[in-house]
Design an enzyme around this catalytic site. Sequence first.
Site, PDB file in Angstrom:
ATOM      1  NE  ARG A  15      25.419  41.525  33.891  1.00  0.00           N
ATOM      2  CZ  ARG A  15      26.826  41.443  32.528  1.00  0.00           C
ATOM      3  NH1 ARG A  15      26.987  39.617  32.463  1.00  0.00           N
ATOM      4  NH2 ARG A  15      26.184  42.434  31.737  1.00  0.00           N
ATOM      5  CB  SER A 404      61.733  36.828  81.438  1.00  0.00           C
ATOM      6  OG  SER A 404      62.828  36.610  80.833  1.00  0.00           O
TER       7      SER A 404
END
Length: 456
Positions: A15, A404
């Site tokens: 099942r 950056s």
Amino acid sequence: MKITTVILAAGKGSRMRSELPKVLHKIAHKPLLQHVYELSSQLNNNSIKIVYGHGGDLVKEALQGINANWAEQKQQLGTGHAVQQVADQIEAQDIVLILYGDVPLLKLATVEKLIALVSDKSIGLLTVNLANPTGYGRIVRNTDGKVLKIVEEKDASSEEKLITEGNTGILALQGGDLKRWLSQLGNSNAQGEYYLTDVIEMAVNDGFTVNTRLAESEDEVLGVNNRLQLSHLERVYQKEQAEKLMELGVTLLDPTRFDIRGEIAHLGTDIIVDVNVIFEGVNSIGNNVKIGANTQIKDSVIGDDVEILSHCVIENAVVGQGSRVGPYARLRPEAILADHVHIGNFVEIKKSTIATGSKVNHLSYIGDSTVGSQVNIGAGTITCNYDGVNKFRTIIEDGAFIGSDTQLVAPVTIGKNATIGAGSTITKDSPENQLTLSRSKQTSIASWQRPVKKDK
Ligand code: UD1
Ligand code: CA
């Protein structure tokens, strides 16, 4: 007293509608059978036998390294037949405990109390009061309340079907008795199976008392037969874990939206956990830690006074005291943050150490790096650690400032207090205290005109 635990795990579990053997389906990322194994391994002086059948090799592989004997039940001819497969491994004087491999939430205290019910003239049987007993074997008692037998649903009379005390399948008895009764089992019943439950009536006929104990709840003894029950027990398990943590002083903003798949090795005080947080593996969490929503933490050490903002994925990492991580940060294995480090949004750290007070606040990838203290890494910095074949290290010394959108092509060292100009591609070591930049000169074209749309 020597215990032999027999774990029945040969059933197919059709099942579940799965290629995976039923007992390998998981609660809290751990196979059902492993839950049962871990429970039984907490009993002293215990030898564990696992009866396997369907998908046997897969089951053995998934649980390799455990301390148990395996016995194959080639054909599943019933629970009694399953126990017969290990009969020759059972000593007469052993106390035998029968467990099911698909019943994951059984409590140690229950098992210990069940074992205490066994004596030379008695056996211990765990039963459960059921709102709806359909499918369960029923406990048949006489008018004095003495257990007489167990009758399976398919063999039960309509009167017996009204009984709401069900058989959990879990029982404890002496080895010699069990072996004697096992050898007498037949299969003339509605299912043509060798029922272990027939042992109860045999015991009664031999003048034994069947001592019963009620399970704490239906869920404690619920076996998983389908995905619905699997998910139900997952929630029950998670609720229990959440309650344990709250009892230990953790604030869970919503205990129904918190999952733990593993264990917490160390738990500090005043931890606040927002919704949808998942703890996996073995974690250690310090004092005054705040964990934001939708964060996953696996096999990591989180220091005191740490704040983890929402949507972070942290794995096999260390976050030092007073650090702040996220939102949307990813700490991959061997990311080691010292104290007071800030890791911000869309930053990924892998196999790198970051010393005290350093900041990587936006959109960066730091991999295979050693970052000193008080370093500031600007937005969009990438350590180019991989040439397609090998990995190389980047070293950024104390006090450096990385502008950056910089690429640091490893192997490369940025000296102490060096400054790297924004937009640089750094391929050579950059000296201490100096400004290093690699940037094409900016030009402006005064005569330039924007293109305009052509007439058709
Ligand atoms: C069994 C009990 C029933 C009880 C119920 C509780 C019997 C005859 N019936 O019923 O009284 O109320 O459990 O859930 O014992 N297994 C094997 N080999 C087999 C058959 C089963 O290893 O040949 C294992 C299964 O993998 C499972 C356990 O035994 O872990 C129980 O099997 P299952 O088929 O679920 O038992 P039921 O018939 O539901
Ligand atoms: Ca069952």
